[in-house]
Every structure is written in structure tokens, then in C-alpha cells.
Scaffold this motif. Structure first.
Motif, PDB file in Angstrom:
ATOM      1  N   ASP A   1      42.662  38.457  46.536  1.00  0.00           N
ATOM      2  CA  ASP A   1      43.687  38.568  47.569  1.00  0.00           C
ATOM      3  C   ASP A   1      44.017  40.039  47.780  1.00  0.00           C
ATOM      4  O   ASP A   1      44.723  40.661  46.979  1.00  0.00           O
ATOM      5  CB  ASP A   1      44.933  37.790  47.151  1.00  0.00           C
ATOM      6  CG  ASP A   1      45.998  37.745  48.244  1.00  0.00           C
ATOM      7  OD1 ASP A   1      45.802  38.408  49.282  1.00  0.00           O
ATOM      8  OD2 ASP A   1      47.009  37.048  48.052  1.00  0.00           O
TER       9      ASP A   1
ATOM     10  N   SER B   1      45.926  41.442  49.820  1.00  0.00           N
ATOM     11  CA  SER B   1      47.329  41.734  50.143  1.00  0.00           C
ATOM     12  C   SER B   1      48.228  41.689  48.916  1.00  0.00           C
ATOM     13  O   SER B   1      49.374  42.147  48.974  1.00  0.00           O
ATOM     14  CB  SER B   1      47.846  40.736  51.183  1.00  0.00           C
ATOM     15  OG  SER B   1      47.827  39.406  50.663  1.00  0.00           O
TER      16      SER B   1
ATOM     17  N   THR C   1      49.564  42.583  45.099  1.00  0.00           N
ATOM     18  CA  THR C   1      49.654  43.813  44.306  1.00  0.00           C
ATOM     19  C   THR C   1      49.531  43.488  42.828  1.00  0.00           C
ATOM     20  O   THR C   1      49.871  42.389  42.387  1.00  0.00           O
ATOM     21  CB  THR C   1      50.990  44.524  44.551  1.00  0.00           C
ATOM     22  OG1 THR C   1      52.058  43.624  44.230  1.00  0.00           O
ATOM     23  CG2 THR C   1      51.104  44.941  46.003  1.00  0.00           C
TER      24      THR C   1
END
Length: 428
Positions: free
Chosen positions: A404, A406, A408
Motif C-alpha cells: 500500500d 499510501s 506510512t
């Protein structure tokens, strides 16, 4: 030294193909549970007379394909099982399984036939089968066919066709046999050597010939359906009525006879054009006289078996891929001195239900961080767990998302990592 290899036609099943086999088996287990079928496991080796009496002495399997040997300890003639139905019935007789009523059973496992290896037909091959013992009604024949149809839907296979026939009862087959022999005798010059050999021993199997020069002769042969009595026709009509009411398409194939002698009444095959000459994917039928042939009391029975290799070939053609177990995390470790601590953390994660692959050392070094991240990415894991020197010193681990873009990365205390794992599992 000479390099040793597998026996011809007996193949290794390696990842990722082994994951596909496991995937199919898991689908079958769930399906069988919904239909109330329970697992049975019979020996791979049986006494040779079991198959000679059960399958028939003049069948291809018994005459040409069985792996037979003599037990050196006691001289018993033994055979690697070429199919499972005879063994299931033997087990039912030996353990009196039907003492309290019928049994619905299924099996999975390897079979052995000595024939020319080709795609979809190997000398060792896996079969999955279902057997309903002690049930005489056509509704159970229909149940088994509907169960196979449900499996095709479950695994995404669409282009298979169902063919049906009825072999009737012994007296009906005898009348048909006499008419069939008379028909074939009138055209003896057309018969090939195999047909001539079977003319008086097993003429019904001649109808299943693949010889193109005999097709017109077979097409004009007397049809067994025309010899069926009222009870046999009623059984067949009940079956087809149930299939129609459930939207199952089928064709009646009067030449469909199957390869074993134990069948009577219903026989069926699921076939496809996508596998070349090995077009039969799943096949079976009723065998109400096998219990008696093997020395037991009369008992009705019906079942089917499918070839795992052929089914998976169809599933791959329908888009099956990447069905292996999904890896949650890949552990990256920079210092071998940290391994005792890291392994205790990974064990806690695994206990919590997280699948974790640990990067392994090559001697005294764990390898560079860059190479470990490459391995982590190629593993398919959703996260990398980074146990760097700073993290280990602070009793922490960095969790880096790999799938993923996006998301963090986060740092967790080793004391809280199981809590993170619990959150991960609940979100899966």
C-alpha cells in the motif's frame, strides 16, 4: 555418482502448483461438509484380487495398467491401487460400516496406472472422489451430480458438459449383449484386434472405442436404453427430472459405458474440449452389485471421481492463479546477535495468527538491508518488520507496508507488537 530422478510418469508437485492442489482440496472439504459427506482414507496397497474381482478381468486397467508385485514376506499378490472405489467398498465390508444405515464418504489421494504418460494422464495421479453407500434411490445419483456441478461453480469452471446413460440391470444388459454380439458378428471385418478380443468377453466396452473406422458400426449398434425395463427407466427418468428442475444441462449418450465392470443403472461423465484427448474431468455412476462381488451382502452404491490434474488445468485456463497462502510479514534482521530476541517476537506473532517469514543468514552475516528488502518484496508479504540495530536497542520494530503506497511505516514497541498483530488479523 549417477543423478537419481523420479520414475517416469510419477511427477513431483512443487510450489506454486502444490498450493493449487491444497486450494482445490480445501474447496472440496468445505463442499463435502455441506453435503454431509465424511472423509475415508484407505491403503494405497491392496490385495490384487480386490481389483480383479471388482473391476473385471477383461478391463484395460486389470489387463494392462496395474502395478502388481508379490509380497516377499508371505507371497501375497499386491497391487498399487489404480482407483479407490473397490478399496472403499472393501473397507465398508471389513468394518461393517453400513450396520446402522447408509454412509456418505469422500476421499483424496494418489492412484497408480502403468500407461503411456501424457498431459492429464500420469502413472501416479491424484483423485478426489465421493461415494454414497447403502442408498438405492435416483435422488442420491442426482445429489452427487449436483455436488459436482456445485464444485465447478465454486472453482470457476464453466466449459464442462454432462453426459448420462443407463446400463440397466444384469438381465437387461444380457439381452442387449446378445443383440450387440449379433450386430458385431455381422460386421466382423470392421472390428479391430481389440474389439475382436472383447467380442465375447466384454462387448459393451467396444462401444467406447476411439477407432475412427468403427464409429459408424458403433453408431448403428443396438442401444442399451431400448432394452431397459420399467424400473430401470423409472430410475433414469427420476434422475433426469431432478437435474432438469435444478437447471442442470445434460445429454444422453447411449455409448457411454465407463471402464469398470461394476457399474449398473446410472453412469455419467463431465467432459471438456479444452484438454485434448483427455477430455473426461469427472466420471462415475451406480454400482449396486460390487458389494456382492467382493463377498458381502447386497448393498446399493453410487459415486464419482475426478482427476486433480485435469481439474486444475481447467481452473488455470479459467484464470486461477496466486492461490497460495498469503504472507503477512517478512522479518528483516541486520545483526545475527539479535536473532534470539527476534525469534521470540516472531513466535509470539505466529501464535497470534500472523504468518511471518524470517530472513535467514548465510553463515555469519544476515546480508545487506537492500537485499533483504528485495526478498521481502518478492515474498508477497504485506509488511516488512525491520529489526535494525537502533530498533533492537530500543526494543522496537519498524513496520513498513509493502503493498500500500499510501500507507506510512510505523514503529511499535516489542511489548505492543502482538496487539498490532491482533488488529491486523481483525482487519484481514
Amino acid at each position: 555418482m549417477e543423478k537419481l530422478t523420479a520414475v517416469k510418469g510419477m511427477n513431483d508437485v512443487l510450489p506454486p502448483d502444490s498450493a493449487m492442489v491444497e486450494w482445490l482440496e480445501s474447496k472440496v472439504r468445505l463442499l463435502m461438509a455441506r453435503y454431509a459427506y465424511r472423509n475415508i482414507r484407505t491403503p494405497i496397497v491392496e490385495r490384487t484380487p480386490l481389483f480383479v474381482r471388482g473391476l473385471g478381468e477383461v478391463t484395460d486397467i486389470v489387463e494392462k495398467e496395474m502395478y502388481c508385485f508379490e509380497d516377499r514376506l508371505n507371497g501375497d499378490p499386491l497391487t498399487l491401487r489404480p482407483e479407490a472405489t473397490a478399496g472403499v467398498v472393501r473397507a465398508a465390508l471389513e468394518h461393517n460400516l453400513l450396520y446402522d444405515g447408509g454412509k456418505r464418504l469422500y476421499y483424496m489421494g494418489p492412484m497408480f496406472r502403468h500407461e503411456r504418460p501424457q498431459k492429464g494422464r500420469y502413472r501416479q495421479f491424484d483423485q478426489i472422489g465421493a461415494e454414497a453407500l447403502g442408498f438405492g434411490g435416483a435422488e442420491v445419483d442426482a445429489e452427487l451430480i449436483l455436488m459436482a456441478c456445485a464444485l465447478w461453480k465454486e472453482i470457476g469452471i464453466e466449459d464442462v458438459r454432462l453426459e448420462l446413460n443407463s446400463l440397466g440391470q444384469p438381465d437387461e444388459r444380457l439381452a442387449h449383449r446378445q443383440a450387440l454380439i449379433a450386430h458385431l458378428e455381422q460386421h466382423a471385418e470392421v472390428l479391430d484386434e481389440d474389439a475382436k478380443r472383447r467380442l465375447y468377453s466384454n462387448p459393451l466396452r467396444i462401444l467406447d472405442t476411439k477407432n475412427p473406422h468403427m464409429q459408424s458400426l458403433v453408431a448403428s449398434a443396438p442401444k442399451l436404453l431400448d432394452f431397459l425395463g420399467e424400473a430401470s427407466l423409472s430410475h433414469f427418468n427420476t434422475l433426469t427430472s431432478i437435474l432438469k428442475s435444478n437447471g442442470v444441462a445434460y445429454t444422453v449418450n447411449p455409448r457411454l459405458v465407463r471402464g469398470m465392470d461394476y457399474y449398473n443403472l446410472t453412469v455419467f461423465e463431465f467432459t471438456t474440449d479444452r484438454l485434448g484427448s483427455q477430455g473426461t474431468v469427472c466420471a462415475g455412476g451406480r454400482y449396486d452389485y460390487l458389494f456382492e462381488q467382493l463377498g458381502g451382502k447386497p448393498a446399493s452404491a453410487v459415486g464419482w471421481a475426478l482427476g486433480v490434474d485435469r481439474v486444475l488445468e481447467l481452473a488455470k485456463g479459467a484464470g486461477l492463479k496466486d492461490v497460495g497462502p498469503r504472507l503477512d510479514a517478512y522479518a528483516i534482521v541486520t545483526d545475527t546477535q539479535a536473532l534470539p530476541l527476534v525469534l521470540s517476537v516472531l513466535q509470539a506473532l505466529r501464535t497470534a495468527g500472523v504468518s511471518v517469514q524470517m530472513h535467514a543468514s548465510t553463515g555469519d552475516t544476515m546480508g545487506s538491508m537492500k537485499s533483504q528488502f528485495k526478498r521481502a518484496d518478492s515474498s508477497g508479504a504485506r509488511f516488512a518488520l525491520v529489526f535494525g540495530s537502533d530498533e533492537v536497542a530500543a526494543r522496537q520494530v519498524t513496520v513498513k507496508p509493502l503493498r500500500d503506497a499510501s500507507a506510512t511505516q510505523q514503529t511499535h514497541s516489542l511489548d505492543d507488537i502482538v496487539e498490532w498483530a491482533t488488529t491486523l488479523q481483525s482487519a484481514a
